[in-house]
Design a protein around this motif. Structure first.
Motif, PDB file in Angstrom:
ATOM      1  N   GLY A 519       0.806  -1.211   0.000  1.00 11.39           N
ATOM      2  CA  GLY A 519       0.000   0.000   0.000  1.00 11.39           C
ATOM      3  C   GLY A 519       0.838   1.259   0.000  1.00 11.39           C
ATOM      4  N   ALA A 520       1.951   1.236   0.742  1.00  7.80           N
ATOM      5  CA  ALA A 520       2.813   2.409   0.830  1.00  7.80           C
ATOM      6  C   ALA A 520       3.468   2.723  -0.510  1.00  7.80           C
ATOM      7  CB  ALA A 520       3.873   2.187   1.901  1.00  7.80           C
ATOM      8  N   VAL A 521       3.964   1.695  -1.182  1.00  2.41           N
ATOM      9  CA  VAL A 521       4.632   1.911  -2.471  1.00  2.41           C
ATOM     10  C   VAL A 521       3.640   2.397  -3.520  1.00  2.41           C
ATOM     11  CG1 VAL A 521       5.815   0.718  -4.357  1.00  2.41           C
ATOM     12  CG2 VAL A 521       6.534   0.343  -1.988  1.00  2.41           C
ATOM     13  N   GLU A 522       2.440   1.825  -3.537  1.00  2.34           N
ATOM     14  CA  GLU A 522       1.425   2.293  -4.481  1.00  2.34           C
ATOM     15  C   GLU A 522       1.056   3.745  -4.201  1.00  2.34           C
ATOM     16  OE1 GLU A 522      -1.709  -0.507  -4.075  1.00  2.34           O
ATOM     17  OE2 GLU A 522      -0.724  -2.053  -5.302  1.00  2.34           O
ATOM     18  N   TRP A 523       0.974   4.099  -2.915  1.00  2.39           N
ATOM     19  CA  TRP A 523       0.669   5.486  -2.543  1.00  2.39           C
ATOM     20  C   TRP A 523       1.778   6.425  -3.014  1.00  2.39           C
ATOM     21  CZ3 TRP A 523       3.132   8.662   1.253  1.00  2.39           C
ATOM     22  CH2 TRP A 523       2.446   9.837   1.582  1.00  2.39           C
ATOM     23  N   LEU A 524       3.037   6.035  -2.826  1.00  4.29           N
ATOM     24  CA  LEU A 524       4.157   6.860  -3.268  1.00  4.29           C
ATOM     25  C   LEU A 524       4.155   7.044  -4.781  1.00  4.29           C
ATOM     26  CD1 LEU A 524       7.178   5.591  -1.107  1.00  4.29           C
ATOM     27  CD2 LEU A 524       5.991   7.775  -0.897  1.00  4.29           C
ATOM     28  N   ASN A 525       3.841   5.993  -5.509  1.00  2.56           N
ATOM     29  CA  ASN A 525       3.912   6.036  -6.978  1.00  2.56           C
ATOM     30  C   ASN A 525       2.930   7.017  -7.592  1.00  2.56           C
ATOM     31  OD1 ASN A 525       6.042   4.335  -7.614  1.00  2.56           O
ATOM     32  ND2 ASN A 525       4.773   2.489  -7.412  1.00  2.56           N
ATOM     33  N   HIS A 526       1.875   7.378  -6.862  1.00  4.99           N
ATOM     34  CA  HIS A 526       0.899   8.323  -7.402  1.00  4.99           C
ATOM     35  C   HIS A 526       1.437   9.752  -7.428  1.00  4.99           C
ATOM     36  CE1 HIS A 526      -2.086   5.074  -6.836  1.00  4.99           C
ATOM     37  NE2 HIS A 526      -2.741   5.701  -7.797  1.00  4.99           N
ATOM     38  N   ALA A 527       2.370  10.072  -6.548  1.00  6.51           N
ATOM     39  CA  ALA A 527       2.954  11.427  -6.524  1.00  6.51           C
ATOM     40  C   ALA A 527       4.346  11.342  -5.904  1.00  6.51           C
ATOM     41  CB  ALA A 527       2.058  12.385  -5.752  1.00  6.51           C
ATOM     42  N   PRO A 528       5.297  10.699  -6.607  1.00  2.00           N
ATOM     43  CA  PRO A 528       6.619  10.440  -5.999  1.00  2.00           C
ATOM     44  C   PRO A 528       7.421  11.686  -5.661  1.00  2.00           C
ATOM     45  CG  PRO A 528       6.611   9.890  -8.335  1.00  2.00           C
ATOM     46  CD  PRO A 528       5.201  10.170  -7.969  1.00  2.00           C
ATOM     47  N   GLN A 529       7.145  12.801  -6.302  1.00  2.00           N
ATOM     48  CA  GLN A 529       7.944  13.993  -6.057  1.00  2.00           C
ATOM     49  C   GLN A 529       7.561  14.730  -4.766  1.00  2.00           C
ATOM     50  OE1 GLN A 529      10.645  14.631  -7.823  1.00  2.00           O
ATOM     51  NE2 GLN A 529      10.146  12.773  -8.991  1.00  2.00           N
ATOM     52  N   ARG A 530       6.333  14.513  -4.303  1.00  2.00           N
ATOM     53  CA  ARG A 530       5.927  15.241  -3.093  1.00  2.00           C
ATOM     54  C   ARG A 530       5.567  14.327  -1.916  1.00  2.00           C
ATOM     55  NH1 ARG A 530       0.962  15.889  -6.038  1.00  2.00           N
ATOM     56  NH2 ARG A 530      -0.832  15.080  -4.833  1.00  2.00           N
ATOM     57  N   ARG A 531       5.683  13.012  -2.122  1.00  2.00           N
ATOM     58  CA  ARG A 531       5.324  12.085  -1.051  1.00  2.00           C
ATOM     59  C   ARG A 531       6.553  11.407  -0.461  1.00  2.00           C
ATOM     60  NH1 ARG A 531      -0.376   9.275  -3.196  1.00  2.00           N
ATOM     61  NH2 ARG A 531      -1.626  11.178  -2.851  1.00  2.00           N
ATOM     62  N   TRP A 532       6.521  11.241   0.866  1.00  2.00           N
ATOM     63  CA  TRP A 532       7.635  10.665   1.622  1.00  2.00           C
ATOM     64  C   TRP A 532       7.091   9.610   2.583  1.00  2.00           C
ATOM     65  CZ3 TRP A 532      12.708  13.236   1.760  1.00  2.00           C
ATOM     66  CH2 TRP A 532      12.773  14.337   0.915  1.00  2.00           C
ATOM     67  N   LEU A 533       7.974   8.661   2.911  1.00  2.00           N
ATOM     68  CA  LEU A 533       7.634   7.657   3.913  1.00  2.00           C
ATOM     69  C   LEU A 533       8.568   7.783   5.114  1.00  2.00           C
ATOM     70  CD1 LEU A 533       6.998   4.279   2.020  1.00  2.00           C
ATOM     71  CD2 LEU A 533       5.304   5.740   3.145  1.00  2.00           C
TER      72      LEU A 533
END
Length: 594
Positions: A519-533
Motif C-alpha cells: 500500500g505504501a509503495v502504491e501510494w508513493l507512486n501516485h505522486a513520488p515527487q511530493r510524497r515521503w515515507l
C-alpha cells in the motif's frame, strides 16, 4: 518578625499537630499532599508508550471528527478496548483544549477517588482513626503512583472496582443496604465496559459464601453483616452500568448493520474478553509471575509481608468477616489472573486497595517494631542511594549513564533535567532518613513518596518525553520536509500520528507488514515527487535496500529514516505484491503492549 520567635513557632507546631490528630482532617491533609504529588508535572509531557498514545489519539479523533461511538486509530477502527475510557479523555480534551493535560486527568481523579474511598471504608469497617493509615498504605505503593500518573485505563478501572467493593463491604459488614448493593453492581457493570475484567468485584460473593461455610462449622457468628438479602439487585444494576456503553453500540449496530460494526462488536464482546483470557496471544508469563510483581511494584508494603501474613492468618482463623472479604477477594483476583497464560503487571493492580485496607489496623502496631522501622529505612536508603549514584554517574559521564543517554537520544538539556531529578530524589531520601528517627518512619515514608512523584512529574518524566513521545522525531521530520510534502508511515506508532505537524497517511495497523509496504509503495507512486515515507530501516524490503534514505535518529529505541518517493525502484511494487500474496491474509495480531 514575631512569627519566627520560638514561642510562636512552638504554638503553630502544636496547632498543626492537634489539627492532624482529627482523622477527618488528617485524611484531608493527606489527600492534599497526594494531589500535589500526583498532579505535579501535569501538562509537561505528551502521551508515552505503552497504551497512552493509542487512547489519546482515539480521544483526540473523537473530538475533532464528532464521532464518539467507535474509536479510530488512524484509518482503522480500534476494537481492542471499549470506548468508555477514551470518552473520559475526549471530554476533558473538549473542556481544556490541551491533550497533554486531558489524557492524564481521568487517572489523576480516579487515583484521588480511590484514596478517599479506601479512607472512608477504613473508618466504616475498622475505626475512624485508621482512615489515614489505610490511605497512606495505598499511596506509598509504587504501582499506585505509577498508574495515577499514567494515561492508561487501569487507574480508572481500579476506582470503579473500589466503588463496587465499597458497596459490597458496606452491605455485608454494616447490615442490609440495597442502595450500596445497587451502587456496587452499577460500578462493576461500568468497569466491565471500561475493561473486560471490571466484573471482578462480584467475586466478593464467593468470598462471602466461603466465610458462611466456615461460620456454619462453629468458627464465627453466621448472623454477622447484611447476608444475602437484596443481592439480587446486583444484576439489574450491573446491566445498567454496562448499558452506558453497550446500549448505544448495540442500537447502532441494529439500525446500521454493516460488516465493520459487526466485526467491532464481536471483537470486543468475544475475542477481547473470553478468548483473550482463555487463549492469550501475547504477554505469556509463568504462573508465579505475579509474585514478582508483588515484590517489586508493591514496594514498600511488600516488605512487611513477613509480619502481615501471620497476623492476617490468625484473624482469618478467628472467622473475622472483614478479613475474609478483603483477603479472600484479593486472593481470588490473584488466582483468576494467574490461571491465564497472558499476564501483565497491571492486571492485579485493582486488588491493591483491598490489601491496603486489610493492612491498616495492623500498621500502628507494626511500626512500633524495630525490625519494621529498619526495613522501611533501608528501603528509603536504597532508593536514595540509587538516585544519588545515577546523578553522580551522569555528571562524571559514567558509561552506564552515557549508554542510557544514547539509547534514549537525550540532548544536553534533557540530560541535565534527568540528573537533577535523580539528585532531588536522593536528597529527599536523605532528609526522610534523618526525619525518621524514633517512631516517625510512617510520616517520613509518606513524605518521601510525595517527593518521589514530584521529582518524576516535574523532572524525570519531562526529561524522557521528547524521545519517548516521538515529539523530537516528528519535529525533525517537520523541519526536513517541505511544507507541501505529504507524509506516510509504515508500521505506524500512535505517538507519531499525535506529534505530526501535518496529516499522515497510514497503511493499516492490523495489516501484515508486507501488505502495508504494498500500500505504501502504491501510494508513493501516485505522486513520488511530493510524497515521503517515515520508515524503520530494519523493516525495509530487499527491493528498497539500495534506496537513499535520510537518517533521522532514534525514538522509542528505534532508528528512523525518511524515504523520498522518487527513490523507488520501478520493479519494487510488483516484487512486494508477490511477497504479500504469498503470506496468509489474516489480520496482524494486536501489539504486545495492548
Amino acid at each position: 518578625m514575631q512569627l519566627f520567635t520560638p514561642p510562636f513557632a512552638k504554638l503553630l507546631s502544636l496547632a498543626a499537630v492537634n489539627f492532624l490528630r482529627t482523622p477527618t482532617r488528617s485524611v484531608c491533609a493527606l489527600l492534599l499532599l497526594a494531589l500535589l504529588a500526583l498532579a505535579a508535572g501535569l501538562g509537561m509531557r505528551a502521551p508515552n508508550p505503552p497504551d497512552e498514545p493509542r487512547f489519546a489519539l482515539a480521544a483526540k479523533t473523537m473530538v475533532e471528527t464528532g464521532h464518539w461511538l467507535i474509536p479510530q486509530r488512524g484509518s482503522e477502527v480500534y476494537a481492542e478496548k471499549p470506548a468508555t475510557f477514551m470518552w473520559m479523555q475526549a471530554a476533558f480534551y473538549a473542556l481544556t483544549g490541551d491533550l497533554d493535560i486531558a489524557f492524564l486527568l481521568p487517572s489523576l481523579l480516579a487515583g484521588l477517588l480511590t484514596l478517599w474511598l479506601v479512607a472512608d471504608l477504613a473508618g466504616r469497617i475498622w475505626r475512624p482513626r485508621l482512615a489515614p493509615w489505610a490511605l497512606a498504605a495505598l499511596f506509598i505503593s509504587l504501582q499506585f503512583g505509577l498508574q495515577a500518573k499514567r494515561g492508561q485505563i487501569d487507574m480508572s478501572l481500579t476506582a470503579m472496582t473500589t466503588v463496587a467493593l465499597w458497596g459490597l463491604l458496606v452491605h455485608f459488614l454494616r447490615g442490609p443496604n440495597r442502595a450500596a448493593l445497587m451502587l456496587a453492581g452499577f460500578a462493576a457493570g461500568l468497569g466491565t465496559v471500561t475493561k473486560g475484567v471490571g466484573f471482578l468485584p462480584l467475586l466478593m460473593l464467593v468470598a462471602y459464601a466461603g466465610w458462611r461455610s466456615y461460620a456454619r462449622r462453629g468458627h464465627a457468628d453466621p448472623a454477622t453483616g447484611g447476608g444475602w438479602g437484596g443481592a439480587g439487585w446486583l444484576i439489574p444494576a450491573f446491566v445498567g452500568g454496562a448499558m452506558i456503553w453497550l446500549a448505544p453500540v448495540l442500537l447502532t449496530t441494529w439500525w446500521n448493520d454493516t460488516p465493520e460494526l459487526r466485526a467491532y462488536t464481536q471483537e470486543l464482546l468475544f475475542r477481547q474478553t473470553g478468548t483473550r483470557y482463555l487463549n492469550a496471544w501475547h504477554h505469556h508469563r509463568p504462573a508465579w509471575y505475579y509474585l514478582q510483581v508483588i515484590f517489586t511494584l508493591w514496594l514498600p508494603g511488600a516488605l512487611l509481608l513477613p509480619w502481615l501474613l501471620p497476623a492476617w492468618w490468625r484473624r482469618l482463623r478467628r472467622g473475622d468477616l472483614r478479613y475474609w472479604l478483603l483477603l479472600g477477594w484479593a486472593l481470588l483476583v490473584l488466582l483468576f489472573f494467574s490461571a491465564s497464560s497472558g499476564k501483565r503487571e497491571v492486571y492485579i493492580f485493582p486488588a491493591l486497595p483491598a490489601l491496603a485496607l486489610a493492612a491498616a489496623p495492623l500498621l500502628p502496631g507494626l511500626l512500633r517494631l524495630r525490625g519494621v522501622r529498619w526495613t522501611l529505612r533501608i528501603y528509603i536508603g536504597v532508593v536514595s542511594l540509587l538516585g544519588g549514584l545515577l546523578a553522580v554517574g551522569g555528571w562524571v559521564e559514567a558509561p552506564a549513564v552515557l549508554k542510557l543517554t544514547e539509547r534514549r537520544a537525550l540532548d544536553a538539556a534533557d540530560l541535565q533535567r534527568l540528573l537533577l531529578g535523580f539528585a532531588l530524589l536522593s536528597g529527599s531520601g536523605l532528609i526522610a532518613l534523618i526525619a525518621s528517627r524514633g517512631r516517625r518512619i510512617g510520616t517520613s515514608l509518606f513524605g518521601f513518596t510525595v517527593m518521589v512523584w514530584i521529582s518524576y512529574g516535574l523532572l524525570l518524566g519531562p526529561a524522557l518525553d521528547a524521545s519517548s513521545s516521538g515529539k523530537q522525531l516528528m519535529a525533525e521530520v517537520g523541519e526536513r520536509l517541505p511544507a507541501e510534502a505529504e507524509l506516510g508511515i509504515v508500521d505506524l506508532k500512535e505517538q507519531l500520528l499525535l506529534q505530526a505537524d501535518r496529516p499522515v497517511q497510514d497503511f493499516g495497523y492490523r495489516q501484515p507488514l508486507a501488505a502495508q509496504w504494498v500500500g505504501a509503495v502504491e501510494w508513493l507512486n501516485h505522486a513520488p515527487q511530493r510524497r515521503w515515507l517515515l520508515v524503520r530501516k530494519a523493516d525495509l524490503p530487499d527491493c528498497l535496500s539500495t534506496a537513499r534514505l535520510q537518517p533521522l535518529g532514534r525514538a522509542n529505541r528505534v532508528e528512523w529514516s525518511l524515504l523520498p518517493g522518487h527513490e523507488l525502484a520501478p520493479s519494487c511494487a510488483a516484487t512486494l505484491r508477490q511477497a504479500a500474496d504469498a503470506q496468509p491474509s489474516s489480520d496482524r495480531p494486536p501489539a504486545a503492549d495492548e
